[in-house]
Design a protein around this motif. Sequence first.
Motif, PDB file in Angstrom:
ATOM      1  N   UNK A 180     -54.723  80.539 -25.059  1.00 53.27           N
ATOM      2  CA  UNK A 180     -54.877  81.375 -25.433  1.00 53.27           C
ATOM      3  C   UNK A 180     -56.250  81.738 -26.335  1.00 53.27           C
ATOM      4  N   UNK A 181     -57.033  82.278 -25.999  1.00 59.79           N
ATOM      5  CA  UNK A 181     -58.359  82.211 -27.777  1.00 59.79           C
ATOM      6  C   UNK A 181     -57.492  83.483 -27.895  1.00 59.79           C
ATOM      7  N   UNK A 182     -57.426  83.770 -29.892  1.00 61.15           N
ATOM      8  CA  UNK A 182     -57.160  84.362 -30.301  1.00 61.15           C
ATOM      9  C   UNK A 182     -58.755  85.135 -31.298  1.00 61.15           C
ATOM     10  N   UNK A 183     -58.740  86.314 -31.137  1.00 61.92           N
ATOM     11  CA  UNK A 183     -59.854  87.361 -31.631  1.00 61.92           C
ATOM     12  C   UNK A 183     -59.826  87.857 -32.465  1.00 61.92           C
ATOM     13  N   UNK A 184     -60.077  87.766 -33.819  1.00 58.15           N
ATOM     14  CA  UNK A 184     -59.666  89.319 -34.765  1.00 58.15           C
ATOM     15  C   UNK A 184     -60.873  89.715 -34.956  1.00 58.15           C
ATOM     16  N   UNK A 185     -61.081  91.053 -35.089  1.00 65.22           N
ATOM     17  CA  UNK A 185     -61.849  92.062 -35.105  1.00 65.22           C
ATOM     18  C   UNK A 185     -61.796  93.597 -36.580  1.00 65.22           C
ATOM     19  N   UNK A 186     -62.443  92.185 -37.067  1.00 69.76           N
ATOM     20  CA  UNK A 186     -62.495  93.588 -38.734  1.00 69.76           C
ATOM     21  C   UNK A 186     -62.815  95.129 -38.262  1.00 69.76           C
ATOM     22  N   UNK A 187     -62.648  95.548 -38.858  1.00 71.52           N
ATOM     23  CA  UNK A 187     -62.796  96.864 -38.872  1.00 71.52           C
ATOM     24  C   UNK A 187     -63.450  97.716 -40.696  1.00 71.52           C
ATOM     25  N   UNK A 188     -64.742  98.622 -40.371  1.00 69.80           N
ATOM     26  CA  UNK A 188     -65.373  99.155 -40.974  1.00 69.80           C
ATOM     27  C   UNK A 188     -64.405 100.712 -41.394  1.00 69.80           C
ATOM     28  N   UNK A 189     -64.380 100.966 -42.643  1.00 65.69           N
ATOM     29  CA  UNK A 189     -63.860 102.524 -43.049  1.00 65.69           C
ATOM     30  C   UNK A 189     -64.808 103.559 -43.759  1.00 65.69           C
ATOM     31  N   UNK A 190     -66.247 103.401 -43.098  1.00 69.68           N
ATOM     32  CA  UNK A 190     -67.205 104.174 -43.217  1.00 69.68           C
ATOM     33  C   UNK A 190     -67.234 105.372 -41.992  1.00 69.68           C
ATOM     34  N   UNK A 191     -66.883 106.512 -42.606  1.00 69.58           N
ATOM     35  CA  UNK A 191     -67.735 108.374 -41.764  1.00 69.58           C
ATOM     36  C   UNK A 191     -68.249 107.238 -40.618  1.00 69.58           C
ATOM     37  N   UNK A 192     -69.646 106.766 -41.520  1.00 78.83           N
ATOM     38  CA  UNK A 192     -70.566 106.748 -40.186  1.00 78.83           C
ATOM     39  C   UNK A 192     -70.143 105.753 -39.326  1.00 78.83           C
ATOM     40  N   UNK A 193     -68.937 104.324 -39.353  1.00 84.28           N
ATOM     41  CA  UNK A 193     -69.015 103.844 -38.003  1.00 84.28           C
ATOM     42  C   UNK A 193     -67.727 103.971 -37.555  1.00 84.28           C
ATOM     43  N   UNK A 194     -66.920 105.342 -37.256  1.00 85.91           N
ATOM     44  CA  UNK A 194     -65.574 106.278 -36.876  1.00 85.91           C
ATOM     45  C   UNK A 194     -66.122 105.724 -35.559  1.00 85.91           C
ATOM     46  N   UNK A 195     -66.964 106.407 -34.454  1.00 83.63           N
ATOM     47  CA  UNK A 195     -67.552 105.279 -33.230  1.00 83.63           C
ATOM     48  C   UNK A 195     -67.239 104.640 -32.814  1.00 83.63           C
ATOM     49  N   UNK A 196     -67.557 103.208 -33.759  1.00 82.50           N
ATOM     50  CA  UNK A 196     -67.478 102.522 -33.613  1.00 82.50           C
ATOM     51  C   UNK A 196     -66.316 101.209 -34.555  1.00 82.50           C
ATOM     52  N   UNK A 197     -64.850 102.278 -34.600  1.00 82.72           N
ATOM     53  CA  UNK A 197     -64.032 101.578 -34.615  1.00 82.72           C
ATOM     54  C   UNK A 197     -63.368 101.942 -33.168  1.00 82.72           C
ATOM     55  N   UNK A 198     -63.434 103.218 -33.233  1.00 80.55           N
ATOM     56  CA  UNK A 198     -63.005 103.858 -31.601  1.00 80.55           C
ATOM     57  C   UNK A 198     -63.453 102.817 -30.783  1.00 80.55           C
ATOM     58  N   UNK A 199     -64.168 102.334 -30.854  1.00 79.41           N
ATOM     59  CA  UNK A 199     -64.462 101.587 -29.491  1.00 79.41           C
ATOM     60  C   UNK A 199     -63.574  99.949 -29.682  1.00 79.41           C
ATOM     61  N   UNK A 200     -63.911  99.776 -30.897  1.00 73.42           N
ATOM     62  CA  UNK A 200     -62.581  98.454 -31.527  1.00 73.42           C
ATOM     63  C   UNK A 200     -61.220  98.375 -30.235  1.00 73.42           C
ATOM     64  N   UNK A 201     -61.249  99.979 -30.746  1.00 73.04           N
ATOM     65  CA  UNK A 201     -59.515 100.290 -30.845  1.00 73.04           C
ATOM     66  C   UNK A 201     -59.787 100.011 -28.821  1.00 73.04           C
ATOM     67  N   UNK A 202     -60.051 100.841 -28.333  1.00 75.28           N
ATOM     68  CA  UNK A 202     -59.944 100.633 -26.860  1.00 75.28           C
ATOM     69  C   UNK A 202     -60.216  99.485 -26.420  1.00 75.28           C
TER      70      UNK A 202
END
Length: 201
Positions: free
Chosen positions: A54-76
């Motif tokens: 397996x290849x394991x890749x961790x995706x860090x996410x931003x806490x800035x309000x303007x990045x909310x949509x990007x965080x949602x896409x990462x979760x999806x």
Amino acid sequence: MSRRRINGAVVGDKGVGKTSLITSAAQEVFSERPVPVLPPTRFPADFVPVPETVDVIAYDTSSRPEDTQAVDETIKAADVVIVCFDAQRKSTLQRLGSDWLPRITHLKPAVPVIIACCKDDTEETLPTDQIREFMEALIREFPVIEVSIRTSARKLRSVLDVFYQGIKTVLYPKAPLLDATTGRLTTPCVKALLRIFLMCD
């Protein structure tokens, strides 16, 4: 042999230790001044002691309000979501139930969730009983939670366990075997066990 890719989204409130958790697990170092957000982080090939490749890749996410949509896409796009809270800040623990878990289950209902209790390394840490009671209530309300792990990136304690447990939930899911809402074996699992019993009897 083809390699399987496992994407892990690491989310949580600002300053809870998301970036430090990834860095400490992947590089076995702790930085006093971590970068705001890491690029996708690939773990070493020998990181996972399992038969699968397996290849394991961790995706860090931003806490800035303007990045909310990007965080949602990462979760999806994630196979497993690691939700971090700060063991020294009760508000971040409470927001697991009021914000993060409802949000995750709305965006991707069946994704397994690992809870990382970060910064569990000072006298300022919340009382153990308080954390345990809160987590037990969360697990009853959100069956997608697989496990909660207390960690310290500073001391490199249990940081690898967080990602290892996340990988295990993807490679060896319990959903086909156990109904998380009732705590009972699923009907297909019972039928399979009965057939095995009859064949071996």
